[in-house]
Design an enzyme around this catalytic site. Structure first.
Site, PDB file in Angstrom:
ATOM      1  N   CYS A  44       6.084  -0.419   7.411  1.00 15.67           N
ATOM      2  CA  CYS A  44       5.747   0.789   6.668  1.00 15.67           C
ATOM      3  C   CYS A  44       6.947   1.204   5.827  1.00 15.67           C
ATOM      4  O   CYS A  44       8.078   1.208   6.310  1.00 15.67           O
ATOM      5  CB  CYS A  44       5.380   1.908   7.646  1.00 15.67           C
ATOM      6  N   LEU A  45       6.682   1.573   4.591  1.00 16.20           N
ATOM      7  CA  LEU A  45       7.773   2.014   3.712  1.00 16.20           C
ATOM      8  C   LEU A  45       8.421   3.287   4.242  1.00 16.20           C
ATOM      9  O   LEU A  45       9.563   3.587   3.887  1.00 16.20           O
ATOM     10  CB  LEU A  45       7.241   2.242   2.294  1.00 16.20           C
ATOM     11  N   GLN A 100       2.984   9.888   1.782  1.00 12.75           N
ATOM     12  CA  GLN A 100       4.333   9.298   1.811  1.00 12.75           C
ATOM     13  C   GLN A 100       5.235   9.801   0.694  1.00 12.75           C
ATOM     14  O   GLN A 100       6.453   9.690   0.792  1.00 12.75           O
ATOM     15  CB  GLN A 100       4.239   7.765   1.760  1.00 12.75           C
ATOM     16  N   HIS A 159      -2.015   7.531   7.446  1.00 10.44           N
ATOM     17  CA  HIS A 159      -1.020   8.414   6.791  1.00 10.44           C
ATOM     18  C   HIS A 159      -1.663   9.728   6.355  1.00 10.44           C
ATOM     19  O   HIS A 159      -1.065  10.800   6.505  1.00 10.44           O
ATOM     20  CB  HIS A 159      -0.423   7.743   5.554  1.00 10.44           C
ATOM     21  N   GLY A 216       0.839  -1.190   0.000  1.00 11.82           N
ATOM     22  CA  GLY A 216       0.000   0.000   0.000  1.00 11.82           C
ATOM     23  C   GLY A 216       0.873   1.238   0.000  1.00 11.82           C
ATOM     24  O   GLY A 216       2.065   1.168   0.336  1.00 11.82           O
ATOM     25  N   HIS A 247      -4.195   1.611   7.963  1.00 17.08           N
ATOM     26  CA  HIS A 247      -2.803   2.105   7.993  1.00 17.08           C
ATOM     27  C   HIS A 247      -2.625   3.265   7.000  1.00 17.08           C
ATOM     28  O   HIS A 247      -2.008   4.287   7.321  1.00 17.08           O
ATOM     29  CB  HIS A 247      -1.880   0.922   7.671  1.00 17.08           C
ATOM     30  N   GLU A 248      -3.195   3.102   5.800  1.00 20.60           N
ATOM     31  CA  GLU A 248      -3.038   4.149   4.765  1.00 20.60           C
ATOM     32  C   GLU A 248      -3.838   5.405   5.120  1.00 20.60           C
ATOM     33  O   GLU A 248      -3.360   6.529   4.918  1.00 20.60           O
ATOM     34  CB  GLU A 248      -3.476   3.637   3.392  1.00 20.60           C
TER      35      GLU A 248
END
Ligand code: GNR
Ligand code: NI
Length: 168
Positions: free
Chosen positions: A92-93, A51, A138, A46, A134-135
């Site tokens: 997480c990236l 991000q 962000h 995702g 999670h997204e």
């Protein structure tokens, strides 16, 4: 299409609150293309626009093995369908190399728009539910490390800052 740079914790830009998408045009399509390219290249499941330092309310997800099931959620809104929580190891990236267990509502209902602006609704549980939450976090300036202890978060921050200094 182009690869975009992914911001990393504790970059303060990850704390910005994203604004609703209001224009559904070719620029939006290009942005979505860049987000998929960036997510696939980074081997993520995702990616939220935040991000890549775009503070608009959209996210992309692809949970499939073959990376052939792209999902786009624009202006997503979540409601919780069950009080029950479920635990998932999250990564997480924007927090590369760290995984922690996070509890979140197990079943959710999501309403969102497609890239055309068309509204849709869906229900999610399991990894998809975790990932959508999670997204959306962000987009609200939140990270999964906000749910773990301050001590662990501090350690992760120090290690990432040190690594970044070494590779600079
Ligand atoms: O690639 C990712 N894996 C992942 C695993 C468990 C829970 C959430 C995620 S999302 C993450 C990519 C990412 O950082 N998205 O914001
Ligand atoms: Ni993330």
């Amino acid at each position: 299409m182009a690869l975009r740079q992914i911001l990393e914790f504790p970059d303060p830009r990850l704390r910005k609150i994203a604004s609703p998408v209001t224009v559904f045009d070719g620029n939006l399509e290009n942005l979505i293309g860049d987000m998929f390219e960036t997510m696939y290249e980074a081997k993520g499941i995702g990616l939220a626009a935040t991000q890549i330092n775009v503070h608009e309310r959209l996210l992309v997800i692809d949970l499939s093995e073959e990376k052939d099931q792209p999902m786009v959620l624009i202006n997503p809104k979540v409601s919780i369908l069950e009080d029950e929580l479920s635990e998932h190891d999250e990564g997480c990236l924007s927090v590369p190399g760290y995984y922690e267990t996070v509890s979140r509502p197990r079943r959710i209902r999501v309403s969102a728009q497609e890239k055309t602006g068309q509204s849709f609704e869906m229900e999610a549980e399991g990894l998809l539910s975790t990932c959508i939450q999670h997204e959306i976090d962000h987009l609200d300036g939140k990270l999964f490390v906000d749910y773990i202890s301050a001590l662990k978060r501090q350690r992760i921050r120090q290690k990432l800052e040190k690594e970044r200094k070494m590779s600079a």
